[in-house]
Design an enzyme around this catalytic site. Sequence first.
Site, PDB file in Angstrom:
ATOM      1  N   GLY A  38       0.832  -1.208   0.000  1.00  0.00           N
ATOM      2  CA  GLY A  38       0.000   0.000   0.000  1.00  0.00           C
ATOM      3  C   GLY A  38       0.863   1.254   0.000  1.00  0.00           C
ATOM      4  O   GLY A  38       0.640   2.188  -0.783  1.00  0.00           O
ATOM      5  N   ASP A  94       2.750  -9.285   7.446  1.00  0.00           N
ATOM      6  CA  ASP A  94       1.858 -10.106   6.613  1.00  0.00           C
ATOM      7  C   ASP A  94       2.622 -10.898   5.542  1.00  0.00           C
ATOM      8  O   ASP A  94       2.100 -11.862   4.995  1.00  0.00           O
ATOM      9  CB  ASP A  94       0.822  -9.211   5.899  1.00  0.00           C
ATOM     10  CG  ASP A  94       0.072  -8.323   6.865  1.00  0.00           C
ATOM     11  OD1 ASP A  94      -0.050  -8.688   8.049  1.00  0.00           O
ATOM     12  OD2 ASP A  94      -0.380  -7.239   6.443  1.00  0.00           O
ATOM     13  N   HIS A 110      -1.692  -6.886  18.006  1.00  0.00           N
ATOM     14  CA  HIS A 110      -0.480  -6.110  17.741  1.00  0.00           C
ATOM     15  C   HIS A 110       0.749  -6.617  18.480  1.00  0.00           C
ATOM     16  O   HIS A 110       1.860  -6.137  18.227  1.00  0.00           O
ATOM     17  CB  HIS A 110      -0.743  -4.634  18.053  1.00  0.00           C
ATOM     18  CG  HIS A 110      -1.753  -4.034  17.117  1.00  0.00           C
ATOM     19  ND1 HIS A 110      -3.109  -4.222  17.286  1.00  0.00           N
ATOM     20  CD2 HIS A 110      -1.606  -3.317  15.976  1.00  0.00           C
ATOM     21  CE1 HIS A 110      -3.752  -3.615  16.307  1.00  0.00           C
ATOM     22  NE2 HIS A 110      -2.869  -3.060  15.493  1.00  0.00           N
ATOM     23  N   GLN A 164       2.087  -9.177  17.826  1.00  0.00           N
ATOM     24  CA  GLN A 164       2.915  -9.738  16.748  1.00  0.00           C
ATOM     25  C   GLN A 164       3.830  -8.697  16.117  1.00  0.00           C
ATOM     26  O   GLN A 164       4.786  -9.022  15.435  1.00  0.00           O
ATOM     27  CB  GLN A 164       2.010 -10.316  15.644  1.00  0.00           C
ATOM     28  CG  GLN A 164       1.242 -11.518  16.094  1.00  0.00           C
ATOM     29  CD  GLN A 164      -0.033 -11.727  15.282  1.00  0.00           C
ATOM     30  OE1 GLN A 164      -0.062 -12.515  14.358  1.00  0.00           O
ATOM     31  NE2 GLN A 164      -1.098 -11.012  15.636  1.00  0.00           N
TER      32      GLN A 164
HETATM   33  O1  F6P Z   1      -0.474  -4.922   7.711  1.00  0.00           O
HETATM   34  C1  F6P Z   1      -0.042  -5.165   9.012  1.00  0.00           C
HETATM   35  C2  F6P Z   1      -1.215  -5.344   9.934  1.00  0.00           C
HETATM   36  O2  F6P Z   1      -0.715  -5.620  11.232  1.00  0.00           O
HETATM   37  C3  F6P Z   1      -2.219  -6.398   9.508  1.00  0.00           C
HETATM   38  O3  F6P Z   1      -1.779  -7.705   9.787  1.00  0.00           O
HETATM   39  C4  F6P Z   1      -3.437  -5.958  10.276  1.00  0.00           C
HETATM   40  O4  F6P Z   1      -4.612  -6.395   9.638  1.00  0.00           O
HETATM   41  C5  F6P Z   1      -3.336  -4.461  10.256  1.00  0.00           C
HETATM   42  O5  F6P Z   1      -1.974  -4.148  10.001  1.00  0.00           O
HETATM   43  C6  F6P Z   1      -3.764  -3.784  11.522  1.00  0.00           C
HETATM   44  O6  F6P Z   1      -3.721  -2.413  11.310  1.00  0.00           O
HETATM   45  P1  F6P Z   1      -3.772  -1.344  12.484  1.00  0.00           P
HETATM   46  O7  F6P Z   1      -2.404  -1.277  13.100  1.00  0.00           O
HETATM   47  O8  F6P Z   1      -4.136  -0.081  11.781  1.00  0.00           O
HETATM   48  O9  F6P Z   1      -4.786  -1.811  13.470  1.00  0.00           O
END
Ligand code: F6P
Length: 359
Positions: free
Chosen positions: A116, A140, A282, A284
């Site tokens: 993105g 991801d 998060h 992870q």
């Molecule tokens: O793209 C990384 C990621 O951690 C995805 O695995 C998850 O869906 C998304 O970002 C979560 O986004 P945010 O930090 O905006 O909640």
Amino acid sequence: MSKRIAILTSGGDCAGLNAVMRAAVLRAHGLGWEVIGLENGTAGLLDSPPRYRVLKPSDFSNTVLRMGGTILGTTNSRDPFAYKMDDGRVIDRSDELLESLKGLGVDSLIGIGGDGSFAILNKLVKQGGLNFVGIPKTIDNDVFMTDFAVGYDTAVAVATEALDRLQPTAASHDRVMILEVMGRDAGHIALAAGIAGGADVILIPEIPYTIENIAKKIASVKKDGRNFALVIVSEAVKTPDGQKHEVVYHGGETRYGGIGDYLCLKIADATESEARVTVLGHVQRGAGPSYNDRLLASAFGVKAVDLLVEGKFGRMVAWQNDSVVDVAIEDAIKECHIVDKDGMLVHTARALGICLGDE
Ligand code: F6P
């Protein structure tokens, strides 16, 4: 040619971002180039004055290599082409941003991001005539044309450790434990951690499933004398009839969430077992980088600077077949790298008797 490179982190943070910056700064300084770090992705350039800092090797002499997060800050919701203002208007601020960047005396940019961010940065640098190199990062692991992105290995290690921690409590209570992990539309984290962490069932968005198949697997585990089962599910997995599970946050932003809870109730009913869900979220992203992520980050940071110095622009560094290469950024943003249903890891999971939900 300018000897000042700007570097930024964009999109969701992950482990290893600071290690990438360290490598780029050390390499650039070794070649006599200066590096400035842009704060909060491209968003800091739209502040007045623009937010940046000069990055020196001494900034990275101690703990930064080991730290999760990004010392520069990042954003995944400030597209300069469709910038949401405080008063609710959505406007194109790309020209303003490019002016701000040029004012800092740089014509070369290293962007550490996912697909993105690369799509936005690529559009921006073309408009501004900037020299650009991208470095792929994302837990991801969905960036096309690279086997690995920075941050993925650490996220898999965290998810594997979560399964390790769920196993004894599952066994103590005769429970089915469901672990929901991130990954957006790619099931890489669930597949890799599920194999490494001894899951009985792995559900990923690339492979359809039925509750009956999951229940059949859990029944066979019990028949074999085991009193617990471990299920790992990727956040983007839909319900068997194709419904997405999403959460709508303040301002209308949506993120995946909820499939673990849905499955927990369905599996408990179908297997007449006690089931519990853990949503890893998060966690992870926030760990210190694994050694693999530090290696990848170091090799990518060095290569990115080398490309700029060689005058090779519009490229993304990539890991392919145990080597660091570079590919056209235009090609890298064409597709998303999802799990190959006929690939080696899916074959491995099936061969180990792991249920992927489709049989
Ligand atoms: O793209 C990384 C990621 O951690 C995805 O695995 C998850 O869906 C998304 O970002 C979560 O986004 P945010 O930090 O905006 O909640």
